[in-house]
Design a protein around this motif. Sequence first.
Motif, PDB file in Angstrom:
ATOM      1  N   PRO A  13       0.717  -1.163   0.047  1.00  0.00           N
ATOM      2  CA  PRO A  13       0.033   0.152   0.087  1.00  0.00           C
ATOM      3  C   PRO A  13       0.853   1.179  -0.186  1.00  0.00           C
ATOM      4  N   LEU A  14       2.024   1.215   0.459  1.00  0.00           N
ATOM      5  CA  LEU A  14       2.859   2.491   0.767  1.00  0.00           C
ATOM      6  C   LEU A  14       3.035   2.744  -0.771  1.00  0.00           C
ATOM      7  N   ARG A  15       3.353   2.013  -1.727  1.00  0.00           N
ATOM      8  CA  ARG A  15       3.738   2.614  -2.964  1.00  0.00           C
ATOM      9  C   ARG A  15       2.424   3.489  -3.558  1.00  0.00           C
ATOM     10  N   HIS A  16       1.307   3.091  -3.486  1.00  0.00           N
ATOM     11  CA  HIS A  16       0.118   3.709  -3.877  1.00  0.00           C
ATOM     12  C   HIS A  16      -0.192   4.940  -2.920  1.00  0.00           C
ATOM     13  N   LEU A  17       0.157   4.994  -1.634  1.00  0.00           N
ATOM     14  CA  LEU A  17       0.148   6.123  -0.864  1.00  0.00           C
ATOM     15  C   LEU A  17       0.926   7.301  -1.181  1.00  0.00           C
ATOM     16  N   LEU A  18       2.183   6.812  -1.500  1.00  0.00           N
ATOM     17  CA  LEU A  18       3.056   8.029  -2.086  1.00  0.00           C
ATOM     18  C   LEU A  18       2.524   8.598  -3.300  1.00  0.00           C
ATOM     19  N   LEU A  19       2.112   7.798  -4.175  1.00  0.00           N
ATOM     20  CA  LEU A  19       1.428   8.408  -5.501  1.00  0.00           C
ATOM     21  C   LEU A  19       0.218   9.234  -4.986  1.00  0.00           C
ATOM     22  N   ILE A  20      -0.438   8.620  -4.204  1.00  0.00           N
ATOM     23  CA  ILE A  20      -1.965   9.519  -3.787  1.00  0.00           C
ATOM     24  C   ILE A  20      -1.442  10.980  -3.229  1.00  0.00           C
ATOM     25  N   HIS A  21      -0.407  10.653  -2.401  1.00  0.00           N
ATOM     26  CA  HIS A  21      -0.050  12.048  -1.669  1.00  0.00           C
ATOM     27  C   HIS A  21       0.521  12.776  -2.775  1.00  0.00           C
ATOM     28  N   TRP A  22       1.472  12.403  -3.491  1.00  0.00           N
ATOM     29  CA  TRP A  22       2.085  13.703  -4.509  1.00  0.00           C
ATOM     30  C   TRP A  22       0.800  13.999  -5.694  1.00  0.00           C
ATOM     31  N   LEU A  23       0.036  13.366  -6.051  1.00  0.00           N
ATOM     32  CA  LEU A  23      -0.900  13.366  -7.092  1.00  0.00           C
ATOM     33  C   LEU A  23      -2.173  14.809  -6.388  1.00  0.00           C
ATOM     34  N   PHE A  24      -2.419  14.273  -5.139  1.00  0.00           N
ATOM     35  CA  PHE A  24      -3.698  14.886  -4.322  1.00  0.00           C
ATOM     36  C   PHE A  24      -3.329  15.721  -3.123  1.00  0.00           C
ATOM     37  N   GLY A  25      -2.342  15.481  -2.614  1.00  0.00           N
ATOM     38  CA  GLY A  25      -1.780  16.285  -1.314  1.00  0.00           C
ATOM     39  C   GLY A  25      -2.588  16.122   0.036  1.00  0.00           C
ATOM     40  N   THR A  26      -3.906  16.018  -0.244  1.00  0.00           N
ATOM     41  CA  THR A  26      -4.694  15.781   1.278  1.00  0.00           C
ATOM     42  C   THR A  26      -5.481  14.621   0.784  1.00  0.00           C
ATOM     43  N   ALA A  27      -5.948  13.799   1.950  1.00  0.00           N
ATOM     44  CA  ALA A  27      -6.937  12.712   1.995  1.00  0.00           C
ATOM     45  C   ALA A  27      -8.283  13.047   1.382  1.00  0.00           C
ATOM     46  N   GLN A  28      -8.613  14.414   2.138  1.00  0.00           N
ATOM     47  CA  GLN A  28     -10.146  14.986   1.537  1.00  0.00           C
ATOM     48  C   GLN A  28     -10.147  14.953  -0.071  1.00  0.00           C
ATOM     49  N   ARG A  29      -9.283  15.258  -0.513  1.00  0.00           N
ATOM     50  CA  ARG A  29      -9.400  15.839  -2.036  1.00  0.00           C
ATOM     51  C   ARG A  29      -9.260  14.371  -2.803  1.00  0.00           C
TER      52      ARG A  29
END
Length: 396
Positions: A255-271
Amino acid sequence: MFGSARAGVHHDLPNSLGAFAQRTNALLGEVDSIARERTLLNFYAAFAPPDETANAVACMSGASVAHLKLRLGILTSRFRANHPLKACPQCMEQDLRETGWAYWHLKHQFPGVWMCTAHQQPLLQSALKANGVERFQWLLPRLNDLHSASTKYPEAASCSVLLSLAVLIEHLVQSGAFEPLLLRGLHEVYREEFRARGWVAGAASLRTGQIAAAFLSYCEPLRCIPEFASLAQDEEGMATQLGRLLRHPRSGTHPLRHLLLIHWLFGTAQRFELAMKSKGAYTQSTVPNTVLPRFAAIDPRMDHLHRLIQEEGQSVRKAASLVGVDPQPALIWAAKAGIEISRRPQKLSTNVRARAIRELRKGADKEQVASRAGVANSDGRLVRLWLKRARIRCID
């Protein structure tokens, strides 16, 4: 407490939770709630299908958690699989004031979390347990046993990125306990964001070079933490790693690979959650919180064995050796999966042997004789033995 002197000592994914729940009269919860809420399964369950989580709970309730990390995609991820214990010094001081002792906070142990979101300070890590030292002991956090994860104090830019990442991970893990993410649905969400940034050429072709360069720049502040050392160092390597994430995987992905990608693309969990909901990428229902302690776990080695036999053409004996089981259970697993296994006869009948010897006396080819008899003759030893017993001279 766990029914055995060395049970329950794993600090991340412990075994024998069934015995623990029984011996504590479920004062800390039943097996299912203990596994999901008080261990690192809390992190992985937020990104796993319900049946995988149920299997993990079943393994942890029993006597062995062997191969569980392989099943969850941890061992093959290139991230560290030992989950070093982490603590915040200010949290430790607060714990001492409020409870009388310091303890490990579960949210600090999540992969990718290296900042305390409450005090906005870098976490310290312990080398004990994870490196095998005192792995059978019970430990509480002590400052003398803790050290910085980095060789130098993280710079302000690194701390800012790490703090933001920790906030996102904690939020998604907490929400994932009620509505796990469908990782297979992430690809469409990623693609939509790439399209908005102009990284999709034509109808569907991704501009992989531009994506890799941008993601490489994002990863730079994270490299002060050893856990992120497996991230690619150049654009070519990053493009390869991203390529695996941006297509449907055949096996589990950390999951950490996806979490890094998510953080990079969206910045916040809400977005990110808004983007996910717009694509319907969440599961529709979650598994009920009732898994019996004696639930029969699915051995993760079975799938590995099946792939070795069917896709790689390995023999049952060789496949069994590679996955670490005896040949007999391997044969049973293969039979249950409907895999046809050709076996050599353990003992030749008298008629078959006599017929083979007659053919050899007439000068028939040894390989053909062995094939018709249904035996292997890769090195000719068996047929040579027949020839010797029949007093037939063999000229190679």
